[in-house]
Design a protein around this motif. Structure first.
Motif, PDB file in Angstrom:
ATOM      1  N   SER A  15       1.369 -10.367  10.758  1.00 15.52           N
ATOM      2  CA  SER A  15       0.888 -11.722  11.028  1.00 15.52           C
ATOM      3  C   SER A  15       1.334 -12.203  12.410  1.00 15.52           C
ATOM      4  CB  SER A  15       1.411 -12.668   9.937  1.00 15.52           C
ATOM      5  OG  SER A  15       1.043 -13.981  10.210  1.00 15.52           O
ATOM      6  N   LEU A  16       2.562 -11.918  12.782  1.00 12.18           N
ATOM      7  CA  LEU A  16       3.082 -12.319  14.102  1.00 12.18           C
ATOM      8  C   LEU A  16       2.376 -11.558  15.223  1.00 12.18           C
ATOM      9  CD1 LEU A  16       6.901 -12.401  13.237  1.00 12.18           C
ATOM     10  CD2 LEU A  16       5.398 -14.383  13.595  1.00 12.18           C
ATOM     11  N   LEU A  17       2.161 -10.262  15.030  1.00 12.64           N
ATOM     12  CA  LEU A  17       1.470  -9.464  16.042  1.00 12.64           C
ATOM     13  C   LEU A  17       0.030  -9.954  16.209  1.00 12.64           C
ATOM     14  CD1 LEU A  17       2.704  -5.884  15.012  1.00 12.64           C
ATOM     15  CD2 LEU A  17       3.542  -7.288  16.907  1.00 12.64           C
ATOM     16  N   LEU A  18      -0.610 -10.231  15.093  1.00 10.05           N
ATOM     17  CA  LEU A  18      -1.989 -10.711  15.120  1.00 10.05           C
ATOM     18  C   LEU A  18      -2.087 -12.059  15.824  1.00 10.05           C
ATOM     19  CD1 LEU A  18      -4.923 -10.239  14.299  1.00 10.05           C
ATOM     20  CD2 LEU A  18      -4.381 -11.268  12.082  1.00 10.05           C
ATOM     21  N   GLN A  19      -1.188 -12.974  15.488  1.00  7.14           N
ATOM     22  CA  GLN A  19      -1.190 -14.296  16.123  1.00  7.14           C
ATOM     23  C   GLN A  19      -1.045 -14.184  17.633  1.00  7.14           C
ATOM     24  OE1 GLN A  19       1.798 -16.939  14.493  1.00  7.14           O
ATOM     25  NE2 GLN A  19       1.129 -16.526  12.401  1.00  7.14           N
ATOM     26  N   LYS A  20      -0.151 -13.323  18.073  1.00  7.44           N
ATOM     27  CA  LYS A  20       0.089 -13.133  19.507  1.00  7.44           C
ATOM     28  C   LYS A  20      -1.205 -12.703  20.205  1.00  7.44           C
ATOM     29  CE  LYS A  20       3.596 -11.139  22.286  1.00  7.44           C
ATOM     30  NZ  LYS A  20       4.736 -10.237  22.311  1.00  7.44           N
ATOM     31  N   ALA A  21      -1.913 -11.768  19.606  1.00  7.31           N
ATOM     32  CA  ALA A  21      -3.152 -11.252  20.197  1.00  7.31           C
ATOM     33  C   ALA A  21      -4.270 -12.292  20.136  1.00  7.31           C
ATOM     34  CB  ALA A  21      -3.568  -9.966  19.495  1.00  7.31           C
ATOM     35  N   LEU A  22      -4.412 -12.957  18.996  1.00  5.26           N
ATOM     36  CA  LEU A  22      -5.479 -13.947  18.828  1.00  5.26           C
ATOM     37  C   LEU A  22      -5.335 -15.103  19.810  1.00  5.26           C
ATOM     38  CD1 LEU A  22      -5.794 -14.138  14.917  1.00  5.26           C
ATOM     39  CD2 LEU A  22      -7.333 -12.974  16.519  1.00  5.26           C
ATOM     40  N   LYS A  23      -4.101 -15.522  20.071  1.00  7.03           N
ATOM     41  CA  LYS A  23      -3.853 -16.628  21.006  1.00  7.03           C
ATOM     42  C   LYS A  23      -4.350 -16.311  22.408  1.00  7.03           C
ATOM     43  CE  LYS A  23       0.564 -17.569  20.028  1.00  7.03           C
ATOM     44  NZ  LYS A  23       1.898 -18.162  20.147  1.00  7.03           N
ATOM     45  N   LYS A  24      -4.425 -15.014  22.709  1.00  7.35           N
ATOM     46  CA  LYS A  24      -4.855 -14.581  24.039  1.00  7.35           C
ATOM     47  C   LYS A  24      -6.297 -14.083  24.054  1.00  7.35           C
ATOM     48  CE  LYS A  24      -0.928 -15.315  26.091  1.00  7.35           C
ATOM     49  NZ  LYS A  24      -0.745 -16.131  27.278  1.00  7.35           N
ATOM     50  N   GLY A  25      -7.048 -14.421  22.993  1.00 13.08           N
ATOM     51  CA  GLY A  25      -8.465 -14.085  22.983  1.00 13.08           C
ATOM     52  C   GLY A  25      -8.815 -12.693  22.497  1.00 13.08           C
ATOM     53  N   ARG A  26      -7.849 -11.967  21.974  1.00  8.08           N
ATOM     54  CA  ARG A  26      -8.142 -10.651  21.412  1.00  8.08           C
ATOM     55  C   ARG A  26      -8.479 -10.821  19.939  1.00  8.08           C
ATOM     56  NH1 ARG A  26      -7.170  -7.137  25.940  1.00  8.08           N
ATOM     57  NH2 ARG A  26      -8.432  -5.684  24.747  1.00  8.08           N
ATOM     58  N   VAL A  31      -6.189  -5.263  17.270  1.00 11.56           N
ATOM     59  CA  VAL A  31      -4.811  -5.115  16.789  1.00 11.56           C
ATOM     60  C   VAL A  31      -4.735  -3.924  15.834  1.00 11.56           C
ATOM     61  CG1 VAL A  31      -2.974  -6.183  15.395  1.00 11.56           C
ATOM     62  CG2 VAL A  31      -4.187  -7.541  17.125  1.00 11.56           C
ATOM     63  N   ASP A  32      -5.681  -3.839  14.917  1.00 12.23           N
ATOM     64  CA  ASP A  32      -5.706  -2.731  13.962  1.00 12.23           C
ATOM     65  C   ASP A  32      -5.889  -1.388  14.676  1.00 12.23           C
ATOM     66  OD1 ASP A  32      -5.380  -4.574  11.940  1.00 12.23           O
ATOM     67  OD2 ASP A  32      -7.436  -4.419  11.196  1.00 12.23           O
ATOM     68  N   THR A  33      -6.725  -1.365  15.700  1.00 12.74           N
ATOM     69  CA  THR A  33      -6.961  -0.142  16.465  1.00 12.74           C
ATOM     70  C   THR A  33      -5.666   0.338  17.114  1.00 12.74           C
ATOM     71  OG1 THR A  33      -9.276  -0.696  16.872  1.00 12.74           O
ATOM     72  CG2 THR A  33      -8.255   0.860  18.410  1.00 12.74           C
ATOM     73  N   VAL A  34      -4.909  -0.583  17.676  1.00 11.97           N
ATOM     74  CA  VAL A  34      -3.633  -0.242  18.309  1.00 11.97           C
ATOM     75  C   VAL A  34      -2.656   0.308  17.261  1.00 11.97           C
ATOM     76  CG1 VAL A  34      -1.602  -1.264  19.421  1.00 11.97           C
ATOM     77  CG2 VAL A  34      -3.887  -1.827  20.261  1.00 11.97           C
TER      78      VAL A  34
END
Length: 115
Positions: A15-26, A31-34
């Motif tokens: 959830s934290l990793l996803l939030q970080k990426a989503l905040k920057k437009g990813r 995220v899953d691919t990485v």
């Protein structure tokens, strides 16, 4: 030495990793691919684990196939050079942190995946 992050639920870290990426437009797919690239898990496996109580350490211990190219990930995370981290578990955790940082900074997915 056991670190607190090892016992944290994977679902919380995800959830934290996803939030970080989503905040920057990813997006979640990126995220899953990485995560797939680093660990060898399939997307369905990752999402199934979100419904379990698996901790972050066991998420990595049970990874189907840690990518051999992960050692090409260089740089610092939290002020610590990745190549100086002696604990292999912590190093793998920090590799994922670094990959998500690169994603959040807008880096091209092909470059993140060391293609």
């Amino acid at each position: 030495m056991s670190h607190k992050v090892f016992q944290m639920p994977f679902s919380q870290i995800y959830s934290l990793l996803l939030q970080k990426a989503l905040k920057k437009g990813r997006n979640q797919e990126e995220v899953d691919t990485v995560i797939q690239w680093l660990t060898g898990y399939h997307q369905e496996q990752i999402h199934a684990m979100l419904e379990t109580s698996i901790d972050y350490e066991h998420f990595f211990l049970q990874a189907p196939c840690l990518n051999e190219k992960r050692f090409l990930i260089k740089g610092s995370i939290c002020g610590v050079k990745l190549e100086t981290i002696e604990d292999p578990m912590m190093q793998n955790i920090r590799y994922l942190d670094k990959l998500i940082d690169e994603l959040a900074k807008g880096k091209n997915l092909d470059k993140i995946l060391r293609k």
